[in-house]
Scaffold this motif. Structure first.
Motif, short mmCIF file in Angstrom:
data_model
loop_
_atom_site.label_atom_id
_atom_site.label_comp_id
_atom_site.label_asym_id
_atom_site.label_seq_id
_atom_site.Cartn_x
_atom_site.Cartn_y
_atom_site.Cartn_z
N HIS A 1 -16.17 -8.43 7.28
CA HIS A 1 -14.95 -7.70 6.87
C HIS A 1 -13.80 -8.66 6.63
O HIS A 1 -13.06 -8.54 5.67
CB HIS A 1 -14.58 -6.68 7.95
CG HIS A 1 -13.35 -5.88 7.63
ND1 HIS A 1 -12.07 -6.32 7.92
CD2 HIS A 1 -13.21 -4.67 7.04
CE1 HIS A 1 -11.20 -5.41 7.52
NE2 HIS A 1 -11.86 -4.39 6.99
N ARG B 1 -12.08 -7.34 -5.02
CA ARG B 1 -13.19 -7.41 -4.07
C ARG B 1 -13.15 -6.22 -3.12
O ARG B 1 -14.21 -5.69 -2.74
CB ARG B 1 -13.12 -8.73 -3.29
CG ARG B 1 -13.36 -9.95 -4.14
CD ARG B 1 -13.19 -11.24 -3.34
NE ARG B 1 -14.16 -11.36 -2.26
CZ ARG B 1 -15.42 -11.78 -2.41
NH1 ARG B 1 -15.86 -12.11 -3.63
NH2 ARG B 1 -16.24 -11.87 -1.39
N GLU B 2 -11.96 -5.81 -2.72
CA GLU B 2 -11.84 -4.63 -1.87
C GLU B 2 -12.48 -3.42 -2.55
O GLU B 2 -13.24 -2.68 -1.93
CB GLU B 2 -10.37 -4.32 -1.59
CG GLU B 2 -9.67 -5.25 -0.62
CD GLU B 2 -8.32 -4.69 -0.24
OE1 GLU B 2 -8.24 -3.52 0.17
OE2 GLU B 2 -7.33 -5.42 -0.36
N ILE C 1 -7.77 -7.73 -4.44
CA ILE C 1 -8.00 -6.29 -4.37
C ILE C 1 -9.26 -5.89 -5.14
O ILE C 1 -9.88 -4.86 -4.86
CB ILE C 1 -6.79 -5.50 -4.88
CG1 ILE C 1 -6.50 -5.85 -6.36
CG2 ILE C 1 -5.56 -5.76 -4.03
CD1 ILE C 1 -5.60 -4.86 -7.02
N ARG D 1 -3.28 0.74 -3.69
CA ARG D 1 -3.15 -0.59 -3.07
C ARG D 1 -3.11 -1.61 -4.20
O ARG D 1 -4.00 -1.65 -5.05
CB ARG D 1 -4.34 -0.83 -2.14
CG ARG D 1 -4.22 -2.04 -1.24
CD ARG D 1 -5.17 -1.90 -0.07
NE ARG D 1 -5.45 -3.16 0.61
CZ ARG D 1 -4.71 -3.68 1.56
NH1 ARG D 1 -3.60 -3.06 1.94
NH2 ARG D 1 -5.04 -4.81 2.14
N ASN E 1 -6.80 -1.39 11.40
CA ASN E 1 -7.43 -1.24 10.09
C ASN E 1 -8.52 -0.19 10.12
O ASN E 1 -9.37 -0.12 9.22
CB ASN E 1 -8.00 -2.58 9.60
CG ASN E 1 -6.94 -3.43 8.91
OD1 ASN E 1 -5.96 -2.90 8.38
ND2 ASN E 1 -7.10 -4.74 8.95
N ASP F 1 -8.73 -2.09 4.41
CA ASP F 1 -8.29 -3.47 4.20
C ASP F 1 -9.45 -4.46 4.15
O ASP F 1 -9.63 -5.30 5.03
CB ASP F 1 -7.29 -3.88 5.28
CG ASP F 1 -6.43 -5.07 4.84
OD1 ASP F 1 -6.74 -5.66 3.80
OD2 ASP F 1 -5.46 -5.40 5.54
N TRP F 2 -10.20 -4.41 3.06
CA TRP F 2 -11.38 -5.27 2.86
C TRP F 2 -11.06 -6.50 2.02
O TRP F 2 -11.96 -7.14 1.48
CB TRP F 2 -12.49 -4.47 2.18
CG TRP F 2 -13.07 -3.39 3.05
CD1 TRP F 2 -12.57 -2.14 3.23
CD2 TRP F 2 -14.25 -3.48 3.84
NE1 TRP F 2 -13.37 -1.43 4.09
CE2 TRP F 2 -14.42 -2.23 4.49
CE3 TRP F 2 -15.19 -4.49 4.07
CZ2 TRP F 2 -15.49 -1.96 5.34
CZ3 TRP F 2 -16.25 -4.22 4.91
CH2 TRP F 2 -16.40 -2.98 5.55
N GLU F 3 -9.79 -6.85 1.93
CA GLU F 3 -9.37 -7.94 1.03
C GLU F 3 -10.09 -9.26 1.32
O GLU F 3 -10.42 -10.01 0.41
CB GLU F 3 -7.86 -8.15 1.17
CG GLU F 3 -7.33 -9.32 0.36
CD GLU F 3 -5.91 -9.69 0.74
OE1 GLU F 3 -5.44 -10.74 0.27
OE2 GLU F 3 -5.27 -8.93 1.49
N SER G 1 -13.05 -9.70 2.76
CA SER G 1 -14.49 -9.52 2.99
C SER G 1 -15.30 -10.50 2.13
O SER G 1 -14.90 -10.90 1.04
CB SER G 1 -14.89 -8.08 2.69
OG SER G 1 -14.58 -7.75 1.34
N THR H 1 0.85 -1.19 0.00
CA THR H 1 0.00 0.00 0.00
C THR H 1 0.88 1.24 0.00
O THR H 1 1.84 1.31 0.78
CB THR H 1 -0.93 -0.01 1.23
OG1 THR H 1 -1.64 -1.25 1.28
CG2 THR H 1 -1.94 1.12 1.17
N MET I 1 -15.97 -1.47 -1.11
CA MET I 1 -15.89 -0.09 -0.63
C MET I 1 -16.74 0.84 -1.47
O MET I 1 -17.35 1.78 -0.97
CB MET I 1 -14.43 0.36 -0.60
CG MET I 1 -13.64 -0.21 0.58
SD MET I 1 -12.06 0.59 0.86
CE MET I 1 -11.11 -0.08 -0.49
#
Length: 1084
Positions: free
Chosen positions: A461, A328-329, A326, A312, A468, A483-485, A487, A299, A333
Motif C-alpha cells: 500500500h 496509480r491510485e 494519482i 482526488r 486511511n 490513499d493508494w498513491e 502503492s 481531496t 483500486m
C-alpha cells in the motif's frame, strides 16, 4: 512542583466531580437511559463534564499510576476514602483549599501504597492541555441544539483554584446555565443541585435531558423525572440524543471543511464533466467541500443530483519527480475491486488538466468512520483492540493478493524494492531540502549500508495507517482502504512498520497523532511488537530480526514526506492547513528514525562474530561514503577534500595500521609532525610556561600552529555526525579521531598546536550543532581559524556543579538584553589574552522544570562587568597562559541574539557539548600513559646504540624528554632487574591496553549507535581512564625517584591533569553510580 503553579495553568482547567470514580462503576458497553413515563417537548439538554464533554479522568489516573509505578487503584481508593466527608467531596464543596486537599490526598495515597506518592505530579498531568479538550462531536452537537432554539447547561462537580476562579475548561458561551458544585456547596447526586439547575433554566424535569457517565448521578436525575442518557461513548451518546430530540446533531460530511483559498477548483467545468460522466441532467448546484486530511493530494467531497462523490487530484504547481501518482491510485483500486480488498468504487480517471487545473480521478463516497486519533478516545478497550485487529487483517488481505491474477504484475519492479525506495526517498528529500538536518544526513549514509534481504514481493500500500481506513459505524469492519498513491510491488514489511508509526509518536504530534505517551494496556491497543506478531501469525511467517531497520526507514520516509509538504507550503501548493508547521517536524521525525537505526546498529554490533582473533583489526562491515562536498563552501579543515571512504566506520579498529588508507596516512603525518616539531619544542615551551612572560602566548606555539595548518593537521576533532558535510572539520569518525587524539596526548602542548584543545573544541562543536548563522559567523569562524580562543563558564564555588541543574548564576531579561549576575570558578582559558568568547551557563527561569531552567549565552569577553578575581592553581601549577580563573559577572548586558538555541535549553546544550569530548579526554590520557611508560622504560634500561646515537644528536628521539643516563643501580642490582619495577611495567602495559580497548569500544558504539546508546560505555571509560593514567604515571614517577616530581620531565604535569580530570570530566562517584544503575536496569 508547587501546588499553586500546578493549579493556575491557563486553559488547563478540569471540572472535578464525583464522577472521577466512574470507570469502576460502569456495567455495560453502550448507552443506557432511565426514561420518564410522561412525555413532553424537550427544551434543554444538560451535560455533565468529565466523560461527557471532555475525556474521563479515570483513565488518566490509571495511566499515571502505571507510568509512576504506583499500585493500581491507589488514586481512586484515596478519592473514595471518607465518602461524603472525605477530602475529595469536601474539596468539591469548597470546604477546603487546593493546598489542603493535596496535603490530605497525598497522605492518604502514601499510606495506601506504603510509599511516597507525588500527587502534585498527578494533578499536573490531569490538568494538562492534552487531557482537557472538549470532544468535537459534543461541540458540534451543542451547536446544533442551540441552533434549534433549545437551551444548554453544564451541571458539574468541580473546585476552586487558589485564585478563586472555578476550574472550568469550557467556553461558557456554549451554555445558558452553568451550575458548579464548588459555587453552590452541593455535589451530585444530591437532588438539590439538579433542582437548582432546572430552576435557572426555568423548566420542568420532563422538559430536559441529562447526560452523565456515572450511574448514581443518572439515577438521581431520573428519579426527579428528568430524561437521562448514561454515557459510555460520546459518539454513541450523540446518536441516542438525536433519537430523543428528533433531529440530527452531526450535519455535513465528517472530516470536511470549506475549500481552502489556495486549493479552489473551477466548479462550472467540473459540473459539466460530471454531468457527462454520470449521464445526468440537473440544474441543481454542485456542493464542494475539502477533506481536512490528505497532505499530498487535495481531496474533495462533491454532491451533485443526489450523488455523493470524492475527487482526488494532483496539487498545483511544479511537483517533485514521480510524486502524487494519482494514476496509480486509480489503477490499483480498479484492479482490487473484485480481489477481496475493500476499496471505494472508482468511476473515472481524467488526465485533462483543463477541467480542474490538474489530472484527477473520481470515486463514489464511502460513508463510515475515519479514526483520526489512533488512541481511539471514547471507545472501550475491547473495541479498540478489535479495530486494530481488523486493520491488521485487511493488511494481510492486501499482501495476499496475487498481482498477476488482478493484472498488476507490471505494477512495480521485481526485487531490490528497499534499495530503490531508499534511493527514491533520498532523491525526494534532496529535491525539497531547505536546510541541513544532521539526522537525515546520518540516515542517508546509514540506510544503504544496512539493507535487509527481501524475502517476499507482494502488493504494498505504501501509506497504510489507521486514518486511511473507513470503518463500519456499528462494528469493527474496514469498509474501504484509501490513499493508494504510494502503492507498488515490494517488501510487505514496509507496510507493517509504517502502520506502527503511531506507537512511537506523541499524542501532541500535529500531523500524525500517536500514543507513545499513553498506556496501551489500559487502552486495549496492541503494542507494536504484538501487532507485528499478529501479522506474522495470520500470514504464516516467522518474525524478522531487523524490525528496527524497517521502522528507521519508515520514519525516514515520513520525514522526507513532511519536508516535501513543507517545501510545497512555501509556494502555497500544500493541501493541508498544517503544512507550514511541518518544517519544524521533519527534524523531530528524523531523530526518531535515527533512534531506530541506533537500535538496529547496536543489535548487529552485539551479534558481530570476532573472527581472526590474532589480527588487531576487527572489520566486519564494508563502508562506502559519499564524496559529495558543497561547491563554493569554505572548508575550515586542512585535510584534503577528496578523502576516500572511511572504511573504519563499519568495524572496531584497534590499531592505527588498520585505519582506512587516508586516515592512516593522516595518522603518520601527525606522528612525523610530533617527532619533527612538537617533541623538540617542548623544552622551550616548558621554559616559557615558567617564565615571567608566561601569561602571554608563546610565539613558538603560534609558529607551530601555522605549520600544522599548512600540513593539513588542523581542526581534526569535529565528528562526522556533527558535521556531515565536512564544512568545518576533517570528517573523522570518533574511532578514527581517537587514534589521532592518543598521539596528540603524548605531549601537553600538542592539542593546541592542531587547534584541537579544550575548551575550544567543545565550544566550537556547540556552535556547529546549535549556533545560528550569525553566531557562527562571529564566533565559530575565528575559533576554527585559530585567531581566537574561548572559555566555558559553568562551575560555581557555592554549589556542586557536576550537576548542571544546580547552577545559580542568573540570566534576567531586560529590554533588548539579557543581564547576567553570577560567581564562577575553574573557568579554563579565561586568562588567555586571546580569549574573546565566554560561553556562559545560567538560570533564566528558576521556576521551570528542573532541566529547563538553564540557558546558554555567548558573552564577548570585552563586555563590561566581567571581573577576574584570581588565577587558580592545580597542585601549584598555573597552566599559563590560559589558566583557570575565578570570575564574577556583575550586571553584564548581553544582546538577546547571543542566546543559544533559546531559553531553557542550557542543560540540553551542556549534554550535547560533552559528546565526543568524552572520548578526547580519555584518549589523551592514554597518550599520557604511553609517554609515561616509555619514559619509565628509558629510565631503567641501559643505553642502546640507538640511544647513544640520539645522545650525539644524530637523530632526534621520539620523545624529547628522555633519560640521558646509564641504567641506574639500587641495592646492588640495576633497576631493570628489580622485580617490583618489572611488575610495574607489566601492570602498566596491561592497564593501558585494557583502557584503550574500552575507550575504542565506546567510540565505536558512538559511531554506530549514537551517544545515547553509548551511555554505559562512556560512563565506564570516564571511570577507568583517569584512574588508570594516574596509576601508570605514578609508577613512572616512582621509577624516576625525586626527578619524577620535577619539571625536568612531563610526569608531574601528566599526573596533575590525570588527577584533575577525575573532577573536570565528572567525579568518579557519578560515573560509578551511572554504570551501576545502567547495569541493574539492563540485567533485571
Amino acid at each position: 512542583m508547587c501546588v499553586r503553579s500546578c493549579f493556575q495553568s491557563s486553559c488547563l482547567q478540569w471540572a472535578w466531580r464525583t464522577a472521577f470514580l466512574k470507570h469502576i462503576q460502569r456495567r455495560h458497553q453502550g448507552s443506557h437511559r432511565w426514561t420518564h413515563l410522561g412525555g413532553s417537548t424537550y427544551r434543554a439538554v444538560i451535560f455533565d463534564m468529565g466523560g461527557v464533554l471532555i475525556p474521563s479522568p479515570g483513565r488518566v489516573a490509571a495511566e499515571w499510576e502505571v507510568q509512576n509505578r504506583i499500585p493500581s487503584g491507589t488514586i481512586l481508593k484515596a478519592l473514595m476514602e471518607g465518602g461524603e466527608n472525605g477530602p475529595w467531596m469536601r474539596f468539591m464543596r469548597a470546604e477546603i483549599t487546593a493546598e489542603g486537599f493535596l496535603r490530605e490526598f497525598g497522605r492518604l495515597c502514601s499510606e495506601m501504597s506504603k510509599a511516597s506518592v507525588p500527587v502534585d505530579s498527578f494533578f499536573s498531568l490531569l490538568t494538562s492541555e492534552r487531557v482537557a479538550k472538549q470532544f468535537p462531536v459534543m461541540t458540534e452537537a451543542i451547536t446544533q441544539i442551540r441552533a434549534k432554539g433549545l437551551q444548554t447547561a453544564v451541571l458539574s462537580n468541580n473546585f476552586y483554584l487558589p485564585n478563586q476562579k472555578s476550574f472550568l475548561p469550557l467556553d461558557r458561551k456554549q451554555f445558558d446555565v452553568v451550575v458548579e458544585s464548588c459555587v453552590e456547596g452541593i455535589c451530585k447526586p444530591d437532588p438539590r443541585i439538579y433542582k437548582l439547575c432546572l430552576e435557572r433554566l426555568g423548566l420542568q424535569p420532563s422538559e430536559s435531558i441529562f447526560l452523565d457517565d456515572l450511574g448514581p448521578n443518572v439515577k438521581a436525575a431520573a428519579s426527579l423525572g428528568i430524561h437521562t442518557i448514561k454515557v459510555n461513548d460520546p459518539e454513541t451518546a450523540v446518536k441516542e440524543l438525536e433519537a430523543l430530540l428528533g433531529f440530527t446533531l452531526r450535519l455535513g460530511v465528517p472530516n470536511t471543511q470549506p475549500v481552502r483559498k489556495t486549493m479552489e477548483i473551477p466548479k462550472d467545468s467540473l459540473k459539466k464533466y460530471l454531468k457527462d460522466l454520470l449521464g445526468i441532467q440537473t440544474t441543481g448546484p454542485l456542493e464542494l467541500l475539502q477533506f481536512d486530511h490528505g497532505q499530498s493530494n487535495p481531496t474533495y467531497y462533491i454532491r451533485l443530483a443526489n450523488r455523493d462523490l470524492v475527487l482526488r487530484k494532483k496539487p498545483p504547481g511544479t511537483l517533485l519527480p514521480s510524486a502524487h501518482a494519482i494514476e496509480r491510485e486509480f489503477r490499483i483500486m480498479k484492479a482490487l475491486a473484485n480481489a477481496g480488498v475493500p476499496v471505494p468504487n472508482v468511476l473515472d480517471l481524467c488526465e485533462d488538466s483543463s477541467v480542474v487545473g490538474t489530472p484527477f480521478y473520481v470515486m463514489e463516497y464511502c460513508p463510515g468512520l475515519i479514526y483520526k486519533d489512533p488512541s481511539l478516545p471514547g471507545l472501550e478497550p475491547s473495541h479498540r483492540r478489535a479495530i486494530y485487529t481488523a486493520m491488521n487483517t485487511v493488511l494481510c488481505k492486501i499482501h495476499s493478493v496475487d498481482p498477476q491474477a488482478v493484472g498488476l504484475e507490471d505494477y512495480g519492479k521485481q526485487g531490490a524494492y528497499i534499495p530503490r525506495q531508499v534511493r527514491t526517498w533520498v532523491k525526494q528529500y534532496r529535491a525539497s531540502e531547505t536546510s541541513t538536518i544532521p539526522a537525515m544526513e546520518r540516515l542517508i549514509e546509514w540506510l544503504p549500508l544496512h539493507l535487509p534481504h527481501q524475502q517476499r514481493t507482494t502488493l504494498v500500500h505504501g501509506d497504510f495507517r489507521l486514518d486511511n481506513l473507513v470503518f463500519h459505524p456499528e462494528k469493527p469492519e474496514v469498509l474501504a482502504v484509501l490513499d493508494w498513491e504510494l502503492s507498488t510491488l515490494g517488501d510487505p514489511l514496509i507496510d507493517v512498520a509504517y502502520s506502527c508509526l503511531a506507537h512511537y509518536l506523541p499524542s501532541s504530534f500535529p500531523v500524525l497523532r500517536g500514543f507513545n505517551d499513553c498506556d496501551l494496556t489500559q487502552l486495549g491497543i496492541p503494542a507494536a511488537e504484538e501487532y507485528f506478531r499478529m501479522y506474522c501469525l495470520q500470514m504464516g511467517l516467522p518474525p524478522t530480526e531487523n524490525w528496527n531497520f524497517y521502522m528507521a526507514f519508515s520514519f525516514f520516509r515520513l520525514a522526507a514526506i513532511l519536508q516535501g509538504v513543507y517545501w510545497r507550503s512555501l509556494t502555497g501548493q500544500a493541501s493541508s492547513a498544517h503544512a507550514e508547521q511541518t518544517g519544524k517536524l521533519t527534524e523531530f521525525v528524523s531523530n526518531l528514525a535515527w533512534d531506530f537505526a541506533v537500535k538496529e546498529g547496536f543489535r548487529v554490533f552485539k551479534e558481530m562474530p570476532f573472527k581472526n582473533p590474532l589480527t588487531r583489526s576487527c572489520h566486519t562491515w564494508a563502508r562506502s561514503q559519499s564524496q559529495w562536498y558543497p561547491i563554493g563552501t569554505r572548508s575550515y579543515s586542512s585535510v584534503p577534500e577528496a578523502s576516500p571512504a572511511h572504511a573504519s566506520r563499519g568495524g572496531l579498529v584497534i590499531s592505527p595500521e588498520s585505519l582506512s588508507p587516508p586516515v592512516r596516512e593522516l595518522y603518520h603525518r601527525l606522528k612525523r609532525f610530533m617527532e619533527q616539531h612538537v617533541y623538540p619544542a617542548e623544552p622551550e615551551l616548558q621554559s616559557h610556561q615558567a617564565s615571567a612572560a608566561r601569561w602571554s602566548p608563546s610565539p613558538l606555539i603560534e609558529d607551530l600552529k601555522e605549520k600544522a595548518k599548512a600540513e593539513g593537521l588542523w581542526n581534526l576533532f569535529l565528528p562526522l555526525e556533527a558535521d556531515p558535510e565536512k564544512k568545518y572539520g576533517a570528517g573523522l569518525t570518533n574511532v578514527e579521531y581517537a587514534h589521532l587524539c592518543e598521539l596528540m596526548g603524548t605531549s601537553l602542548y600538542a592539542p593546541e598546536i592542531y587547534n584541537c584543545s579544550a575548551p575550544d573544541t567543545g565550544n566550537m562543536e556547540l556552535l556547529v550543532r546549535y549556533g545560528t548563522e550569525a553566531q557562527k559567523a562571529r564566533w565559530l569562524m575565528p575559533l576554527l581559524e585559530g585567531k581566537a580562543r574561548s572559555c566555558f563558564a559553568m562551575t560555581e564555588p557555592q554549589v556542586a556543579s557536576s550537576d548542571a541543574t544546580n547552577i545559580e548564576a542568573s540570566i534576567r531579561e531586560e529590554d533588548s538584553f539579557y543581564v547576567i549576575n553570577g560567581h564562577k570558578w575553574w573557568i579554563t582559558g579565561i586568562l588567555d589574552p586571546r580569549c574573546q568568547l565566554c560561553v556562559f551557563m545560567g538560570k533564566t527561569d528558576p521556576h521551570a522544570p528542573r532541566h529547563r531552567q538553564q540557558s546558554v549565552l555567548l558573552v564577548p569577553m570585552d563586555t563590561p562587568g566581567i571581573k577576574i578575581i584570581r588565577p587558580l592553581t592545580v597542585y601549584g601549577l598555573e597552566d599559563a597562559p590560559g589558566g583557570h580563573g575565578e570570575v564574577r559577572f556583575e550586571h553584564v548586558h548581553v544582546p538577546k541574539e547571543n542566546m543559544v538555541l533559546g531559553p531553557g535549553r542550557g542543560f540540553e546544550i551542556a549534554q550535547g557539548r560533552l559528546g565526543p569530548g568524552r572520548i578526547h579526554h580519555c584518549m589523551r590520557l592514554i597518550g599520557f600513559s604511553e609517554r609515561a611508560l616509555a619514559l619509565m622504560k628509558a629510565r631503567i634500561q641501559p643505553p642502546t646504540a640507538e640511544g647513544r646515537e640520539q645522545e650525539r644528536g644524530l637523530r632526534r628521539p621520539c620523545f624529547h624528554w628522555s633519560c640521558r643516563v646509564k641504567s641506574r643501580v639500587a641495592f646492588g642490582k640495576p633497576l631493570v632487574e628489580q622485580g617490583t619495577v618489572l611488575a610495574d611495567i607489566a601492570q602498566s602495559r596491561v592497564e593501558i591496553e585494557q583502557a584503550r580497548l574500552l575507550v575504542l569500544r565506546a567510540a565505536h558504539v558512538m559511531d554506530l549507535a549514537g551517544n545515547k546508546a553509548a551511555a554505559l560505555d562512556i560512563a565506564m571509560i570516564k571511570m577507568v581512564a583517569p584512574s588508570m593514567a594516574s596509576r601508570v604515571i605514578d609508577r613512572a614517577i616512582q621509577a624516576f625517584g625525586a626527578a619524577g616530581l620535577s619539571s625536568d620531565y612531563p610526569l608531574a604535569q601528566f599526573f596533575t591533569w590525570a588527577r584533575a580530570l577525575r573532577f573536570a570530566d565528572g567525579p568518579d562517584e557519578v560515573h560509578r553510580a551511572t554504570v551501576a544503575k545502567l547495569e541493574l536496569k539492563h540485567r533485571i
